[in-house]
Design an enzyme around this catalytic site. Sequence first.
Site, PDB file in Angstrom:
ATOM      1  N   CYS A 131     -75.952  30.255 -20.874  1.00 13.89           N
ATOM      2  CA  CYS A 131     -77.083  29.640 -21.565  1.00 13.89           C
ATOM      3  C   CYS A 131     -76.917  29.759 -23.071  1.00 13.89           C
ATOM      4  O   CYS A 131     -76.749  30.856 -23.592  1.00 13.89           O
ATOM      5  CB  CYS A 131     -78.413  30.270 -21.160  1.00 13.89           C
ATOM      6  N   THR A 194     -74.638  23.475 -20.523  1.00 13.75           N
ATOM      7  CA  THR A 194     -74.757  22.504 -21.618  1.00 13.75           C
ATOM      8  C   THR A 194     -73.801  22.804 -22.775  1.00 13.75           C
ATOM      9  O   THR A 194     -73.373  23.938 -22.968  1.00 13.75           O
ATOM     10  CB  THR A 194     -76.185  22.508 -22.181  1.00 13.75           C
TER      11      THR A 194
END
Lengths: 305, 261
Positions: A131, A194
């Site tokens: 993350c 991401t």
Amino acid sequence: MTVDLTATVCGVSFSTPVLSASGTFGYGLELHGLVDPRRLGGVVTKGISLLPRPGNPPPRICETAAGMLNSIGLENVGVERFAAEKIPPLRSLGVKVVANFFGDDEESYVAVAAALDRLEGVSTLELNISCPNVAHGGMRFGTDPTLAGRLVSACRAVTSKPLWAKLTPNVTDIVAVARACVEGGADGLSLVNTLLGMGVDVRTRRPRLGNVLGGLSGPAIKPVALRMVHQVYRARLGVPLVGIGGIATGEDALEFILAGAALVQVGTASFSEPTAMLRITDELRLLCEDQGVTRLADLVGALEV
Amino acid sequence: MTPSQTSFVTARLGSNEDLGGGCRLLALVLPEQLPAWDVEPGQFVMLRGDWGLHPLLPRAFSVLSAGSGRLEILVKVVGRGTRLLAGQAPGSTMTVLGPLGRPFPAPASGVKDLLVAGGSGIGPLFFYGLRAAPGSDLELLYGGRSGGDLVLAARAAAAGLRLHLCTEDGSAGSRGMVTDLLGERLDGSGPMRVLACGPTPMLRAVVELCGARGVECWVSLETEMACGVGLCRGCSVAHPEGGWRCTCLDGAVFRAEEVLL
């Protein structure tokens, strides 16, 4: 012609290879009126931490071309409420659950892994070392092969459930991190989380996200994610791969499967189209029919280079 | 779990009318087989046209009116997504997810409703006014920078709403801010309640005025939003006691005490 879409990964059987990506489908039942989670291969839950987390200050999202940035900050209810409130209804419905989890440090990662290990109704653990939106934990572990391997090994020691490590693309050598995770005892690898990015509002001259930096997702990142699945598959590390990154069509999913993914996860697509995962599953089935493929699992890694 | 009537459907654009002031009125025709949507004022829908990957996300709009398989939306063009929506030709299709969110409270007998609208924030309040029973005690205070911003003034008057306009340049109604109109009315007597929608600075001022007089106040908020249904947790607003609330699930209509603007 019937097509067999089932995928067996780390001894767990998934009815289709299409799962929800962590952080994009809540705890699995929020959309039950529109998307029956039993029609998905499985639900990967929001990332779970030892204690509840409120998440980051707004704005938490902004759009970019063919994608979006987020800095949600791993808002979640904590493992206690997750076990008491979120798991029982999923379990009684028979939804295949993959619990994504994270911590601030090795100790808290291990504590959540141990708590999740005791939960009936959780088939698999997905260790989030990727993350980009939290100060501690997360990506710090995922960008250093040594730290990553050690953390996987520590979590491995407290669970007998299959353990996937979810990798960050924000590294120069994805294979090095992947290998370290496998050596640490990961049974599978999810890739990718991401890409670190940012946006600027030229009128206010301020960052578009409250957290300044955020994670880029959506179709914009698909080629990068696909490349990483390909590289890791080619490294023959001996564990199944879960492909994630901008998948919005059955063809996208099949690209990842051909590159070596046994399962795929769909994230951002569900925001613009809540029923996207069901459509993608149907499209995968049609693609197989068109190509005379009776068993989708036969196409895993079938890329010809 | 989503409420049982929340649907994700492809609707047809019935008409697309230029209201001036950068605003369009889109009338959507819902699929016939769909059970009638029981939309309440203050609820919203997520809209997306068939335009490829940029922008990727749908846009949230308060419902302006609903009934007989139709749904009206007020669109103010502010960026690429709203420009594309505004440019859709009648007959084109778009996806609609809704109805979503918490509505305004229903009218209460013996309580006067003061509806405070700033610019394109008129949408949910216009709907509230339309839905209120004839003879309900309500007034619509509608403000903008200039007369061209008050794009629904004629419609509101035609619908028989008690309407008070004001503009910063004095080109329509009284000169000043809509909060000036509100302040005058809050000094009146009798039980009152304020429902507001508009730019955040206006909402802040409305909440302050009501707080100082102990008048119940509800605000409809607009934030960046990806999914509209609580999956992304992207539309957070601050709660006075700490932590965050989701505009999509906990709002978009909040009691003034529930949010820090």
